[in-house]
Design an enzyme around this catalytic site. Structure first.
Site, mmCIF file in Angstrom:
data_model
loop_
_atom_site.group_PDB
_atom_site.id
_atom_site.type_symbol
_atom_site.label_atom_id
_atom_site.label_comp_id
_atom_site.label_asym_id
_atom_site.label_seq_id
_atom_site.Cartn_x
_atom_site.Cartn_y
_atom_site.Cartn_z
ATOM 1 C CB SER A 1 -0.877 0.007 1.264
ATOM 2 O OG SER A 1 -1.477 1.274 1.488
ATOM 3 C CE1 TYR B 1 -4.477 -2.167 4.984
ATOM 4 C CE2 TYR B 1 -3.325 -0.120 4.527
ATOM 5 C CZ TYR B 1 -3.965 -1.264 4.079
ATOM 6 O OH TYR B 1 -4.073 -1.504 2.720
#
Length: 260
Positions: A142, A155
């Site tokens: 990401s 995350y």
């Protein structure tokens, strides 16, 4: 391009993982699907992949939050196909909350699925790849592997960890014909992103429309979501022989987010 090879793609019953599985099937690979969802929809996807590739597609419902299930899935894939040539670690979950309120169980689940599961799949796949002197490990990270955002402590920590894991694996495997890279998408309109909009709205005191326009797309100078098909095509390229000299790379596809 990948005829005769087998790809395992985690988190591939929807979103980015589904797109990657389709792209690899289009290149001729056998595909092992993994993820959650209605079984009839997964079966439709599985049969579609077989039609596209002319090869085999199977589904494994392993829960990647449990290391024993991850390793059992990899063993079943090896038993079914004899090798795992392409490994795409895509599975991920998200939770948005201030760190002092972040539920411990959410932290543990995100680290297990988003980071530790990749360690287990790679550990299982590498011996066979080394024996064949060919392999492709692609971790879907990401933009959050490169930069942080508020309220996403688990995350962001997991995705930064994926970046480090990718580099380490690349160095260990470099002389064995194996590449390891991380693709770092910006915001892609997937079920994972859609589900975090209400939580982000609550955490920031905004409307959901404001979250999309001033938080998500604000991060990307293009003011557009990255498309699943773009990420899938990138993964298929890295899986091909043309990607043989790209390894240890943390590769943004983020509409300019990390250029800022």
């Amino acid at each position: 391009m990948l005829k005769g090879k087998t790809a395992v793609v985690t988190g591939s019953t929807s979103g980015i993982g589904k797109g990657v599985a389709e792209a690899l099937a289009d290149a001729g690979a056998n595909v092992v699907l993994n993820g959650f969802g209605p079984l009839e929809e997964i079966e439709t996807l599985r049969t579609d992949l077989q039609r596209r590739s002319g090869a085999r597609a199977i589904y494994d419902g392993a829960d990647l939050s449990h290391s024993d299930q991850v390793r059992a899935m990899m063993a079943r894939a090896l038993d079914q196909f004899g090798s795992i040539d392409v490994l795409v670690n895509n599975a991920g979950i998200q939770h948005v909350a201030p760190i002092e309120d972040f539920p411990i169980e959410k932290w543990n689940a995100i680290l297990a699925i988003n980071l530790s599961s990749a360690f287990h799949t790679i550990a299982c796949a590498l011996p066979g790849m080394k024996k064949k002197r060919w392999g492709r490990i692609i971790n879907i990270a990401s933009a959050h592997a490169l930069v942080a955002s508020p309220f996403k402590s688990a995350y962001v920590a997991a995705k930064h960890g994926i970046a480090g894991l990718t580099k380490t694996v690349a160095l260990e495997a470099a002389e064995h014909g194996i590449t390891a890279n991380a693709i770092c998408p910006g915001y892609v309109w997937t079920p994972l992103v859609e589900k975090q909009v209400p939580d982000t709205a609550s955490a920031r005191g905004m409307s959901e429309r404001e979250v999309i326009e001033t938080v998500l797309l604000h991060a990307q100078p293009t003011k557009a979501f990255v498309e699943v098909e773009q990420v899938a095509a990138f993964a298929a390229f890295l899986a091909s022989d043309r990607g043989a000299s790209i390894t240890g790379s943390i590769l943004p596809i983020d509409g300019g987010w990390t250029a800022q």
